[in-house]
Design a protein around this motif. Structure first.
Motif, PDB file in Angstrom:
ATOM      1  N   GLY A 133       0.816  -1.219   0.000  1.00 17.49           N
ATOM      2  CA  GLY A 133       0.000   0.000   0.000  1.00 17.49           C
ATOM      3  C   GLY A 133       0.848   1.266   0.000  1.00 17.49           C
ATOM      4  N   MET A 134       1.914   1.267   0.808  1.00 13.86           N
ATOM      5  CA  MET A 134       2.797   2.432   0.848  1.00 13.86           C
ATOM      6  C   MET A 134       3.583   2.578  -0.451  1.00 13.86           C
ATOM      7  N   LEU A 135       4.045   1.454  -1.009  1.00 17.36           N
ATOM      8  CA  LEU A 135       4.737   1.513  -2.302  1.00 17.36           C
ATOM      9  C   LEU A 135       3.819   2.087  -3.377  1.00 17.36           C
ATOM     10  N   ARG A 136       2.574   1.647  -3.358  1.00 21.27           N
ATOM     11  CA  ARG A 136       1.588   2.117  -4.333  1.00 21.27           C
ATOM     12  C   ARG A 136       1.412   3.638  -4.209  1.00 21.27           C
ATOM     13  N   LEU A 137       1.277   4.122  -2.978  1.00 17.21           N
ATOM     14  CA  LEU A 137       1.120   5.565  -2.762  1.00 17.21           C
ATOM     15  C   LEU A 137       2.362   6.340  -3.202  1.00 17.21           C
ATOM     16  N   ALA A 138       3.534   5.829  -2.855  1.00 18.69           N
ATOM     17  CA  ALA A 138       4.778   6.510  -3.215  1.00 18.69           C
ATOM     18  C   ALA A 138       4.961   6.559  -4.726  1.00 18.69           C
ATOM     19  N   LEU A 139       4.662   5.461  -5.401  1.00 19.28           N
ATOM     20  CA  LEU A 139       4.764   5.435  -6.868  1.00 19.28           C
ATOM     21  C   LEU A 139       3.752   6.374  -7.510  1.00 19.28           C
ATOM     22  N   ALA A 140       2.540   6.384  -6.977  1.00 18.98           N
ATOM     23  CA  ALA A 140       1.517   7.292  -7.506  1.00 18.98           C
ATOM     24  C   ALA A 140       1.966   8.738  -7.351  1.00 18.98           C
ATOM     25  N   HIS A 141       2.553   9.057  -6.215  1.00 21.53           N
ATOM     26  CA  HIS A 141       3.061  10.409  -5.986  1.00 21.53           C
ATOM     27  C   HIS A 141       4.160  10.743  -6.985  1.00 21.53           C
ATOM     28  N   ALA A 142       5.074   9.810  -7.218  1.00 21.48           N
ATOM     29  CA  ALA A 142       6.172  10.044  -8.162  1.00 21.48           C
ATOM     30  C   ALA A 142       5.638  10.275  -9.577  1.00 21.48           C
ATOM     31  N   ILE A 143       4.678   9.484  -9.992  1.00 22.31           N
ATOM     32  CA  ILE A 143       4.088   9.625 -11.336  1.00 22.31           C
ATOM     33  C   ILE A 143       3.399  10.977 -11.465  1.00 22.31           C
ATOM     34  N   GLN A 144       2.590  11.332 -10.478  1.00 15.86           N
ATOM     35  CA  GLN A 144       1.873  12.601 -10.519  1.00 15.86           C
ATOM     36  C   GLN A 144       2.821  13.793 -10.437  1.00 15.86           C
ATOM     37  N   SER A 145       3.853  13.697  -9.614  1.00 18.70           N
ATOM     38  CA  SER A 145       4.813  14.798  -9.494  1.00 18.70           C
ATOM     39  C   SER A 145       5.527  15.052 -10.810  1.00 18.70           C
ATOM     40  N   LYS A 146       5.913  13.967 -11.474  1.00 21.94           N
ATOM     41  CA  LYS A 146       6.593  14.134 -12.763  1.00 21.94           C
ATOM     42  C   LYS A 146       5.641  14.736 -13.793  1.00 21.94           C
ATOM     43  N   ALA A 147       4.414  14.277 -13.800  1.00 24.66           N
ATOM     44  CA  ALA A 147       3.443  14.758 -14.789  1.00 24.66           C
ATOM     45  C   ALA A 147       2.998  16.192 -14.514  1.00 24.66           C
ATOM     46  N   LEU A 148       2.852  16.540 -13.241  1.00 22.81           N
ATOM     47  CA  LEU A 148       2.286  17.847 -12.888  1.00 22.81           C
ATOM     48  C   LEU A 148       3.319  18.858 -12.400  1.00 22.81           C
ATOM     49  N   GLY A 149       4.559  18.437 -12.280  1.00 24.52           N
ATOM     50  CA  GLY A 149       5.607  19.391 -11.917  1.00 24.52           C
ATOM     51  C   GLY A 149       6.089  19.324 -10.489  1.00 24.52           C
ATOM     52  N   GLY A 150       5.473  18.538  -9.642  1.00 21.86           N
ATOM     53  CA  GLY A 150       5.959  18.412  -8.272  1.00 21.86           C
ATOM     54  C   GLY A 150       5.821  19.691  -7.477  1.00 21.86           C
ATOM     55  N   ILE A 151       6.612  19.795  -6.419  1.00 21.10           N
ATOM     56  CA  ILE A 151       6.565  20.982  -5.570  1.00 21.10           C
ATOM     57  C   ILE A 151       7.789  21.851  -5.852  1.00 21.10           C
ATOM     58  N   THR A 152       7.690  23.109  -5.489  1.00 19.99           N
ATOM     59  CA  THR A 152       8.796  24.031  -5.706  1.00 19.99           C
ATOM     60  C   THR A 152       9.920  23.751  -4.717  1.00 19.99           C
ATOM     61  N   LYS A 153      11.114  24.228  -5.043  1.00 20.80           N
ATOM     62  CA  LYS A 153      12.256  24.043  -4.145  1.00 20.80           C
ATOM     63  C   LYS A 153      12.008  24.726  -2.806  1.00 20.80           C
ATOM     64  N   SER A 154      11.394  25.905  -2.830  1.00 19.67           N
ATOM     65  CA  SER A 154      11.151  26.612  -1.571  1.00 19.67           C
ATOM     66  C   SER A 154      10.138  25.864  -0.710  1.00 19.67           C
ATOM     67  N   MET A 155       9.121  25.273  -1.338  1.00 17.23           N
ATOM     68  CA  MET A 155       8.148  24.498  -0.571  1.00 17.23           C
ATOM     69  C   MET A 155       8.789  23.232  -0.025  1.00 17.23           C
ATOM     70  N   ASP A 156       9.657  22.599  -0.810  1.00 20.71           N
ATOM     71  CA  ASP A 156      10.371  21.423  -0.348  1.00 20.71           C
ATOM     72  C   ASP A 156      11.216  21.769   0.879  1.00 20.71           C
ATOM     73  N   ARG A 157      11.902  22.923   0.831  1.00 18.16           N
ATOM     74  CA  ARG A 157      12.723  23.371   1.964  1.00 18.16           C
ATOM     75  C   ARG A 157      11.855  23.579   3.202  1.00 18.16           C
ATOM     76  N   LYS A 158      10.714  24.240   3.003  1.00 19.45           N
ATOM     77  CA  LYS A 158       9.827  24.486   4.145  1.00 19.45           C
ATOM     78  C   LYS A 158       9.294  23.179   4.739  1.00 19.45           C
ATOM     79  N   LEU A 159       8.960  22.242   3.881  1.00 16.64           N
ATOM     80  CA  LEU A 159       8.466  20.956   4.375  1.00 16.64           C
ATOM     81  C   LEU A 159       9.553  20.206   5.135  1.00 16.64           C
ATOM     82  N   ARG A 160      10.797  20.266   4.643  1.00 13.44           N
ATOM     83  CA  ARG A 160      11.908  19.623   5.337  1.00 13.44           C
ATOM     84  C   ARG A 160      12.156  20.292   6.698  1.00 13.44           C
ATOM     85  N   GLU A 161      12.074  21.617   6.738  1.00 16.09           N
ATOM     86  CA  GLU A 161      12.239  22.332   8.000  1.00 16.09           C
ATOM     87  C   GLU A 161      11.136  21.958   8.979  1.00 16.09           C
TER      88      GLU A 161
END
Length: 135
Positions: free
Chosen positions: A38-66
């Motif tokens: 189930g987790m693999l399925r979700l992670a793969l779905a996220h990867a597919i959608q991120s590639k197709a739709l552009g993912g998140i911005t670098k600044s948002m990624d930084r904020k999420l990591r913080e």
């Protein structure tokens, strides 16, 4: 999203764990993590959608990591006060994560402390901020 992406997403639903691990290795170019199907399925779905739709911005990624690391700044509207040379100085955190003092915005609390004192200060030290909140 492209039709191929939609089909790839739909195919994930019927894949067993071993098939998901192969799909992971093919798409991610790394060994799959040892997680449930189930987790693999979700992670793969996220990867597919991120590639197709552009993912998140670098600044948002930084904020999420913080945020994940617990390095979260003060909430908008938070006020810091300090008496200095007979005057009370009030700094308010703005909605765009800046610090407002006497009608001017500053990027850091240390910049405000410098403006107040005329010398370099650590903003958190000047305003008495301790781990876990302001004093």
């Amino acid at each position: 999203m492209r039709q191929g992406d939609s089909e790839e997403l739909a195919a994930l639903d019927s894949m067993k764990r071993d098939e998901l691990r192969v799909a992971w290795a093919r798409r991610m170019k790394t060994s799959p993590p040892n997680i449930s199907a189930g987790m693999l399925r979700l992670a793969l779905a996220h990867a597919i959608q991120s590639k197709a739709l552009g993912g998140i911005t670098k600044s948002m990624d930084r904020k999420l990591r913080e945020l994940a690391a617990g390095k979260v700044g003060p909430a908008p509207g938070t006020r810091f006060t300090r008496a200095w040379q007979g005057k009370i100085h009030v700094v308010t955190v703005t909605t765009d994560e800046k610090f407002s003092w006497q009608g001017k915005e500053y990027n850091t609390l240390s910049q405000v402390a410098c403006a107040v004192t005329g010398t370099h200060w650590s903003g958190p030290a000047f305003f008495g901020i301790r781990k876990g909140g302001a004093s």
